[in-house]
Write a protein that holds these residues in place. Sequence first.
Motif, PDB file in Angstrom:
ATOM      1  N   ALA A   1       0.863  -1.212  -0.008  1.00  0.00           N
ATOM      2  CA  ALA A   1       0.102  -0.036   0.346  1.00  0.00           C
ATOM      3  C   ALA A   1       0.861   1.315  -0.016  1.00  0.00           C
ATOM      4  O   ALA A   1       0.252   2.179  -0.596  1.00  0.00           O
ATOM      5  N   LEU A   2       1.918   1.257   0.624  1.00  0.00           N
ATOM      6  CA  LEU A   2       2.918   2.382   0.773  1.00  0.00           C
ATOM      7  C   LEU A   2       3.721   2.492  -0.513  1.00  0.00           C
ATOM      8  O   LEU A   2       3.887   3.850  -1.102  1.00  0.00           O
ATOM      9  N   ILE A   3       4.036   1.708  -1.158  1.00  0.00           N
ATOM     10  CA  ILE A   3       4.810   1.807  -2.399  1.00  0.00           C
ATOM     11  C   ILE A   3       3.960   2.408  -3.485  1.00  0.00           C
ATOM     12  O   ILE A   3       4.500   2.975  -4.251  1.00  0.00           O
ATOM     13  N   GLY A   4       2.750   1.892  -3.671  1.00  0.00           N
ATOM     14  CA  GLY A   4       2.058   2.292  -4.845  1.00  0.00           C
ATOM     15  C   GLY A   4       2.156   2.073  -6.055  1.00  0.00           C
ATOM     16  O   GLY A   4       3.023   0.865  -6.300  1.00  0.00           O
ATOM     17  N   ASP A   5       1.792   2.878  -7.076  1.00  0.00           N
ATOM     18  CA  ASP A   5       2.016   2.736  -8.288  1.00  0.00           C
ATOM     19  C   ASP A   5       3.691   2.663  -8.856  1.00  0.00           C
ATOM     20  O   ASP A   5       4.326   3.602  -9.023  1.00  0.00           O
TER      21      ASP A   5
ATOM     22  N   PHE B   1     -10.436 -13.748  -2.573  1.00  0.00           N
ATOM     23  CA  PHE B   1     -10.427 -13.588  -3.991  1.00  0.00           C
ATOM     24  C   PHE B   1     -10.746 -11.918  -4.251  1.00  0.00           C
ATOM     25  O   PHE B   1     -10.283 -11.264  -4.935  1.00  0.00           O
ATOM     26  N   ALA B   2     -11.913 -11.524  -3.674  1.00  0.00           N
ATOM     27  CA  ALA B   2     -12.549 -10.191  -3.648  1.00  0.00           C
ATOM     28  C   ALA B   2     -11.361  -9.096  -3.254  1.00  0.00           C
ATOM     29  O   ALA B   2     -11.184  -8.265  -3.738  1.00  0.00           O
ATOM     30  N   LEU B   3     -11.015  -9.567  -1.902  1.00  0.00           N
ATOM     31  CA  LEU B   3      -9.877  -8.550  -1.517  1.00  0.00           C
ATOM     32  C   LEU B   3      -8.442  -8.665  -2.179  1.00  0.00           C
ATOM     33  O   LEU B   3      -7.921  -7.410  -2.441  1.00  0.00           O
ATOM     34  N   TYR B   4      -8.098  -9.568  -2.503  1.00  0.00           N
ATOM     35  CA  TYR B   4      -6.894  -9.877  -3.290  1.00  0.00           C
ATOM     36  C   TYR B   4      -7.101  -9.102  -4.532  1.00  0.00           C
ATOM     37  O   TYR B   4      -6.243  -8.141  -4.887  1.00  0.00           O
ATOM     38  N   LEU B   5      -7.897  -9.462  -5.293  1.00  0.00           N
ATOM     39  CA  LEU B   5      -7.928  -8.538  -6.658  1.00  0.00           C
ATOM     40  C   LEU B   5      -8.280  -7.365  -6.388  1.00  0.00           C
ATOM     41  O   LEU B   5      -7.885  -6.316  -7.168  1.00  0.00           O
ATOM     42  N   GLY B   6      -9.336  -6.881  -5.677  1.00  0.00           N
ATOM     43  CA  GLY B   6      -9.739  -5.496  -5.637  1.00  0.00           C
ATOM     44  C   GLY B   6      -8.622  -4.596  -4.837  1.00  0.00           C
ATOM     45  O   GLY B   6      -8.374  -3.460  -5.373  1.00  0.00           O
ATOM     46  N   GLY B   7      -7.913  -5.110  -4.089  1.00  0.00           N
ATOM     47  CA  GLY B   7      -6.709  -4.467  -3.511  1.00  0.00           C
ATOM     48  C   GLY B   7      -5.780  -4.084  -4.210  1.00  0.00           C
ATOM     49  O   GLY B   7      -5.345  -2.900  -4.573  1.00  0.00           O
ATOM     50  N   ILE B   8      -5.412  -5.289  -5.256  1.00  0.00           N
ATOM     51  CA  ILE B   8      -4.351  -4.926  -6.187  1.00  0.00           C
ATOM     52  C   ILE B   8      -4.529  -3.997  -7.276  1.00  0.00           C
ATOM     53  O   ILE B   8      -3.810  -3.068  -7.657  1.00  0.00           O
ATOM     54  N   LEU B   9      -5.996  -4.099  -7.856  1.00  0.00           N
ATOM     55  CA  LEU B   9      -6.704  -3.364  -9.107  1.00  0.00           C
ATOM     56  C   LEU B   9      -6.636  -2.065  -8.602  1.00  0.00           C
ATOM     57  O   LEU B   9      -6.473  -1.169  -9.358  1.00  0.00           O
ATOM     58  N   ALA B  10      -6.937  -1.829  -7.274  1.00  0.00           N
ATOM     59  CA  ALA B  10      -6.923  -0.409  -6.746  1.00  0.00           C
ATOM     60  C   ALA B  10      -5.941   0.563  -6.641  1.00  0.00           C
ATOM     61  O   ALA B  10      -5.743   1.491  -6.761  1.00  0.00           O
ATOM     62  N   MET B  11      -4.647  -0.391  -6.362  1.00  0.00           N
ATOM     63  CA  MET B  11      -3.408   0.486  -5.929  1.00  0.00           C
ATOM     64  C   MET B  11      -2.602   0.478  -7.475  1.00  0.00           C
ATOM     65  O   MET B  11      -1.670   1.396  -7.519  1.00  0.00           O
TER      66      MET B  11
ATOM     67  N   ALA C   1      -0.762  -4.457 -12.487  1.00  0.00           N
ATOM     68  CA  ALA C   1      -1.653  -5.461 -11.332  1.00  0.00           C
ATOM     69  C   ALA C   1      -1.432  -6.946 -11.794  1.00  0.00           C
ATOM     70  O   ALA C   1      -1.269  -7.741 -11.302  1.00  0.00           O
ATOM     71  N   VAL C   2      -1.365  -7.008 -13.289  1.00  0.00           N
ATOM     72  CA  VAL C   2      -1.566  -8.458 -14.000  1.00  0.00           C
ATOM     73  C   VAL C   2       0.041  -8.904 -13.777  1.00  0.00           C
ATOM     74  O   VAL C   2       0.083 -10.010 -13.124  1.00  0.00           O
TER      75      VAL C   2
END
Length: 341
Positions: free
Chosen positions: A56-60, A204-214, A220-221
Amino acid sequence: MRALSPPAERDERGSDFARLSRRVAEAGLLERRPGYYAARMAVVGGLFAGVWVAFALIGDSWWQLAVAFFLAVMSGQVALLAHDLAHGQVFRTRRASATAGLLVGNLGIGLGYGWWQDKHTRHHANPNHEDHDPDVSPEVLVWSVRQAEASGGLARFIGRRQAFLFFPLLTLEAVNLHVSSVRGLRRPTLRNRWAEALLLFAHFALYLGGILAMLPLGKAVVFMIVHQALFGVYLGCVFAPNHKGMPVLTAGDRLDFLRRQVLTSRNVTGGLLVDTALGGLNHQIEHHLFPSMPSVNLRRARPLVREHCAALGVDYTECGLLASWGQALRHLHAVGEPLRR
């Protein structure tokens, strides 16, 4: 392949395994280790959460690929905790073990605890048995000459070069476990099916949602590919050295419990680093003889088991980590020979 040792004479004090079991119990090695597991869960859980905080801290950033590497390592450590929970090594009651297993396995890493526990129990009952052990089912790889000769489809195609394809195929193992976990939800005999499903899909929802949000879609892929591929390789490197390349049993083999477990298992030496990386499962012989023994005690049980096997004339196999992989790969290449003719 090493010949299987015939059963030795038993004395009036019971079976060969019963006498060993008494010695192990008298040494206190079957007792729970709550302090050890409390500390281990705190460390593994803290590091696993810390990786996600770093994400979360590193971001994009492409530095996220380093995060994906550490996440794969910590996912493997969480899987090893789920393994110990499934064997009842941590808690005294089945309910507590199942509750923790669902949180650690289904929610934490997307591994169906109930499905995997059933599969792993069948493996322990008949290790390396080509008819009964799901871990040597010829779905993709073949584990014996008989399986090779009877194979068809994908297993026959891959079997020709399976030793060379083994590690590349491990990059798909984590995805395979996720898919198998979802498919396992359809089994009517699965306990806590709704809890299993809820926590699995929450992961799965948290994993995919968190990665795609950041991360942007491309990064992300790539992040998910690196994480899942390395997670699969890590799991394969933990479990493959334990039995692959050891004798494969058939319906005609008649072995008592001790010999069935010892002769099909291999220990991996290497000290504290290997113990930590493999979660104590490098002491596979002791683990198969005493599956509910806390993994931290397996090293202490090793001298007792070695001495007992030596007295009985039962082969006790152990080697280094790289040597164990080499033996497994040579075995895979040898049994695939009929497909290369």
